[in-house]
Design an enzyme around this catalytic site. Sequence first.
Site, short mmCIF file in Angstrom:
data_model
loop_
_atom_site.label_atom_id
_atom_site.label_comp_id
_atom_site.label_asym_id
_atom_site.label_seq_id
_atom_site.Cartn_x
_atom_site.Cartn_y
_atom_site.Cartn_z
N VAL A 20 0.83 -1.20 0.00
CA VAL A 20 0.00 0.00 0.00
C VAL A 20 0.87 1.25 0.00
O VAL A 20 0.55 2.24 -0.65
CB VAL A 20 -0.94 0.00 1.23
CG1 VAL A 20 -1.77 1.27 1.29
CG2 VAL A 20 -1.84 -1.22 1.20
N GLU A 21 1.98 1.21 0.74
CA GLU A 21 2.84 2.39 0.88
C GLU A 21 3.62 2.69 -0.40
O GLU A 21 3.66 3.83 -0.85
CB GLU A 21 3.82 2.18 2.04
CG GLU A 21 3.23 2.37 3.41
CD GLU A 21 2.95 3.84 3.72
OE1 GLU A 21 3.41 4.71 2.96
OE2 GLU A 21 2.25 4.11 4.71
N SER A 22 4.28 1.69 -0.95
CA SER A 22 5.24 1.93 -2.04
C SER A 22 5.09 0.98 -3.21
O SER A 22 5.86 1.08 -4.17
CB SER A 22 6.66 1.81 -1.49
OG SER A 22 6.89 0.48 -1.01
#
Length: 626
Positions: free
Chosen positions: A161-163
């Site tokens: 989700v982050e990167s």
Amino acid sequence: MAQNTETDLISTPNRSQPGLFRLSLMTLGLMALGLNTLVLTGCVSNSSIQSDSGLTPSAKPQVISNSRPIQTPTTADVTPDNLRVDLQTHVYHPIIWDEMRYKFDLADENFGHYSDYLAFYGERKTHLKRVSERAKPYLHYILNEVKKRKMPYEIALLPAVESGFRPFARSHQKAVGLWQFIPSTANIYDLDQTWWYDGRKDVVESTRAALDYLQKLYKLNNNDWLLALASYNAGLGNVYRAQKKYRKKHKDQTGIKEYLPNFWEIKEFLPQETQGYVPKLLAVAHIIEYSERFNIELEPIANRPYFSQIALNKQVSLGQVAKLSATSAEVLASLNPGYHQPATPPNGPYHLLLPVDKAEAFEEHIENNQEIFNIQWQKHKIRQGDSLSVIAKKYKTSSKAIQRLNGMKNANIRAGKTLLIPIPADKIAQVKAQLAQAEQQKPYKVNKTPNKTTQAKSVDTTAANSHLHKVKSGDSLWLLAKQYNVSSQQIAKANKLSFKTPLKLGQNLVIPGYEATTKIQHTLKTGESLWLVAKRYKVTTQDIAAWNNISAKKVLQPGMKLTIWTKETPNKSVKYVVKNGDNLWNIAKANQVSAQQLALHNNLSLKSLLKPGQIIKIPLTSAKNT
């Protein structure tokens, strides 16, 4: 809290019912033979990341129906002796997605709240394919770190989700790496950011920092993982402010001022990105748990370590590492994205990550052949009038060697840029002597002390960055050398002393080549090693062993106190950019300092109102001296 009204959705599983194996004998047989190649999962990039990002559903799509078959274990379900046994299922899973399946408690407990994203990801199978391919080198390590800390399995999917599992990812808010740390938070969690290295991109170090941060947020949010995740994305202040708004709006229903609403209750009061952040993660986990029904075929990831760590105390060329370990430059870069230059930093300890099938041979090679360490590298900032040939002559090397190391297509250089210069082994001493001589010609400065006496006039003060030390009871040349991270010979020479000459109380000694050090008592935490402690304080394992009279190979126990002499000053602080909803109290709480201490450090009163974008300094004394 919204209720699920869809009749075609599966219900939250009853984990008390039998059926722990959840695999038929046929499936088990295929996995044992390594034939289970169809692996299904789903991941998504952060909307703040460019490329493969910005994924936000424009409308609520129809939710995909799923169902989970329940199977009863039989006596035929036998795990081969040479395979690792999973304690929960008694089945070895050759593919990591099967290891994670049916262990996503957060997703199950909150089913019905993230329906929009299930179909959303189901329609973006190409994106999920790319994300799963990028996760291959990292997921096994991250999952095992999560399991060691007994954190929810969903946390291992957070980089999706982050990167999008891109270690080089950078957001418009200057967040970097798999876990998307911004500079201020990275400083708090000891992720170095230098010309040589950025710990935010380091796979091992950033994972350690992210899990530390999430565990801290979990405690600060009354042991609520969804609120901890929201705080990781939006900041703790925004979550506290959203809870305050909810209590104000529903004060007649909550009844008490201390009521702590959950994520779904405060969702509407959070920043828009955070409103989708937690549901995204839960949806990704749910898709993996019921992947067959979503018909998403993704990259199989073996349930075994992808890389090994190799500790380094000396600088080394990454090109030489790739050559000697028979590892491609692309793979080496993907495992060691924290290194910005063609060589590791000059002052260790640091580590290298190599594929498991390459690491052992490389370690044997460097153990038997130290030539890889015979070249050293020097930073050179290009000045007006410099040319590549002039620089090469100064450092006793060649223009071609400089070009090759720095990836230069020609000899053109620009003033203000920095080059990395390789210095040949047989020229290192000569170059260092020349550089030292040039350094000594600069104006000399001695750190003044209140009690400086005339004794200081009789000692050699030609060394740069010297310091005057007043001899105390118990001092010796050996102990002072360890304290100031210099050699006893250097101290003796600078002060024209013999090793047989006893030191006198009150005597002033010049410490050459000194940089300010601070004595710290470090209490060892679970999972910490001597190497990790050395890395944190930028010293060597040998130093710590000497300071504490222990073996460098000693197995350390949690709770043990270690004396550390570090160049970090006790009053060091980091900058923090104030976000919406922040105040002195929640910033202080999040960083384990008092609001009074924070106010004093920034010349503020406890009633000061903070503005978004305002920069305040957070003292690190409490964090460092633990």
